[in-house]
Motif scaffolding. Structure first.
Motif, PDB file in Angstrom:
ATOM      1  N   ASP A   1      50.172  37.679  33.415  1.00  0.00           N
ATOM      2  CA  ASP A   1      50.174  39.140  33.257  1.00  0.00           C
ATOM      3  C   ASP A   1      51.565  39.707  32.923  1.00  0.00           C
ATOM      4  O   ASP A   1      52.318  40.101  33.820  1.00  0.00           O
ATOM      5  CB  ASP A   1      49.636  39.783  34.544  1.00  0.00           C
TER       6      ASP A   1
ATOM      7  N   ASN B   1      48.755  38.422  40.388  1.00  0.00           N
ATOM      8  CA  ASN B   1      49.295  37.836  39.161  1.00  0.00           C
ATOM      9  C   ASN B   1      49.948  36.483  39.377  1.00  0.00           C
ATOM     10  O   ASN B   1      50.648  35.979  38.514  1.00  0.00           O
ATOM     11  CB  ASN B   1      50.282  38.812  38.513  1.00  0.00           C
TER      12      ASN B   1
ATOM     13  N   ASP C   1      48.479  45.938  38.610  1.00  0.00           N
ATOM     14  CA  ASP C   1      47.205  45.948  39.310  1.00  0.00           C
ATOM     15  C   ASP C   1      47.413  45.799  40.805  1.00  0.00           C
ATOM     16  O   ASP C   1      46.558  45.349  41.519  1.00  0.00           O
ATOM     17  CB  ASP C   1      46.293  44.847  38.788  1.00  0.00           C
TER      18      ASP C   1
HETATM   19 MG    MG Z   1      47.044  41.294  36.677  1.00  0.00          MG
END
Ligand code: MG
Ligand code: ADP
Length: 398
Positions: A259, A231, A345
């Protein structure tokens, strides 16, 4: 999941009215009864032609529950509605390549009428999540607000609201350009995620810049909550300097943060946990990738707390509520994300598994969601498979 815009140009004004009516109807109905679609669209009995056209290209899907037949919007249908809004507002003219596939999102390069490239992020909460939810059915039972559509909208709204607040306060984030339903449009950052960078000339300075960013976020009342190498996009910018009377050109690395759906307030009950996790993600990555370990311990959350509101800066965790992302929304989204184990993530091993079965995932999600006998009758594919999102060609939205 694919974003097949091919059918867009063939939809008639009646088809769009019908699609919008299904969306409106699904606010109160899991399965929108056909007569209601006729009523909302104003097309009455004439709605059948559009219904079958939309079902044929997979924008709506026929469902049957214990009491009646009806339709629901598919992800594809919601995508089309969002794209149509952007098209009308002239935010997006064409859709290009897919550049990212997150666990909970799809990222596309799009262009406006002037050909300026931007990024379309489509939130797809529920794509993998509802599999986990199977074991957690009770949570979603009797909760129409627990649907993928609602949660994906919340995630997009949250991301847009936070990105706007951060940009306004000088944080290095993409420029938020537009928002509709479960999607946002933002500026395209011409950079790679830090994850893809194998070495940097001066890890110490990049590290300290990232730690400063974490602390500056805290000063404004925020914790990113997913501050990791995926990110952070690292931009390279030439820097001209005069050294001993000679002009030299060096590259400066500028980290851009993306994000935001999981951001939390510094007053969150688990703020310390999230703060430490963000700091440790960066520490661990710098150790592993760049063999860099900072001499300084921390920073600890207690250090960060002292900075909150320093120099009279605004509390963005508070101001976002005023600009449309309420506490109630924050709670709902967080409860959902927690429940289904959506946690950024950071875990590269996390399964996605949506590529070949996007629509199937959805089916699993909807089936039985409201505790009734809901049976999918037709599973029209969102894409007919002929369109390759990876293809260079751009398909017009209109
Ligand atoms: Mg991400
Ligand atoms: P997710 O929530 O699924 O992790 P992200 O917002 O992190 O979605 O985006 C996923 C990937 O898409 C990023 O790692 C990055 O490679 C790319 N990406 C996202 N936004 C942009 C942008 N504005 N400019 C360039 N690339 C982007």
């Amino acid at each position: 999941m694919r974003l097949d815009t091919k059918a867009m140009r063939y939809l008639t004004a009646e088809d769009w009215k019908t699609l919008t009516a299904v969306e409106t109807g699904s606010r109160n109905h899991e399965v929108v009864p056909t007569p209601l679609i006729g009523q909302i669209s104003g097309l009455r009995g004439g709605v059948h032609k559009s219904i079958s056209a939309l079902a044929k290209v997979g924008l709506i899907a026929r469902l049957k529950n214990a009491k009646y037949d009806g339709y629901r919007l598919t992800y594809g249908g919601l995508d089309y509605l969002a794209l149509n809004t952007y098209r009308k507002r002239k935010d997006v003219y064409s859709v290009g390549n897919q550049i990212g596939v997150g666990k909970e999102s799809d990222i596309f390069v799009v262009a406006d009428e002037k050909g300026v490239q931007c990024v379309l992020k489509i939130h797809r909460l529920g794509r993998i999540s509802f599999r986990t939810v199977k074991a957690n059915r009770d949570y979603l039972r009797n909760r129409s607000s627990g649907s993928w559509m609602y949660m994906s909208r919340l995630a997009a709204l949250k991301e847009f609201t936070f990105m706007t607040a951060l940009k306004e306060n000088g944080f290095p984030v993409p420029e938020p350009l537009a928002q509709s339903r479960h999607t946002i449009v933002m500026s395209l950052i011409d950079a790679f995620p830090m994850r893809q960078i194998s070495s940097v000339p001066d890890p110490a300075s990049l590290y300290s810049e990232l730690i400063s960013m974490i602390l500056r976020l805290a000063q404004y009342g925020l914790i990113h909550g997913d501050f990791n190498e995926f990110n952070i996009l690292v931009k390279e910018e030439p820097k001209k300097e005069i050294v001993y009377g000679k002009e030299t050109e060096d590259l400066t690395l500028i980290p851009i943060l993306i994000d935001f759906p999981q951001m939390v307030s510094v007053d969150h009950a688990n703020a310390e946990y999230y703060f430490d996790r963000d700091v440790n993600c960066i520490k661990r990555f710098f150790e592993r990738r760049f063999h860099f370990t900072s001499d300084a311990k921390g920073p600890h959350f207690s250090d960060a707390r002292k900075l909150i509101g320093k120099d009279g800066v605004p509390r963005l965790d508070v101001s976002v509520e005023a600009s449309g992302f309420s506490k109630k929304m924050a709670k709902e989204l967080e409860a959902y994300m927690k429940e289904v184990g959506v946690d950024g993530d950071g875990d590269p091993n996390a399964s996605r598994g949506d590529e070949d079965s996007g629509e199937e995932d959805e089916d699993e999600s909807e089936e039985g969601e409201e505790g009734e006998d809901v049976e999918e009758e037709e599973t029209a594919a969102v894409s007919n498979g002929a369109d390759d999102v990876g293809a260079k060609s751009e398909s017009g939205v209109n």
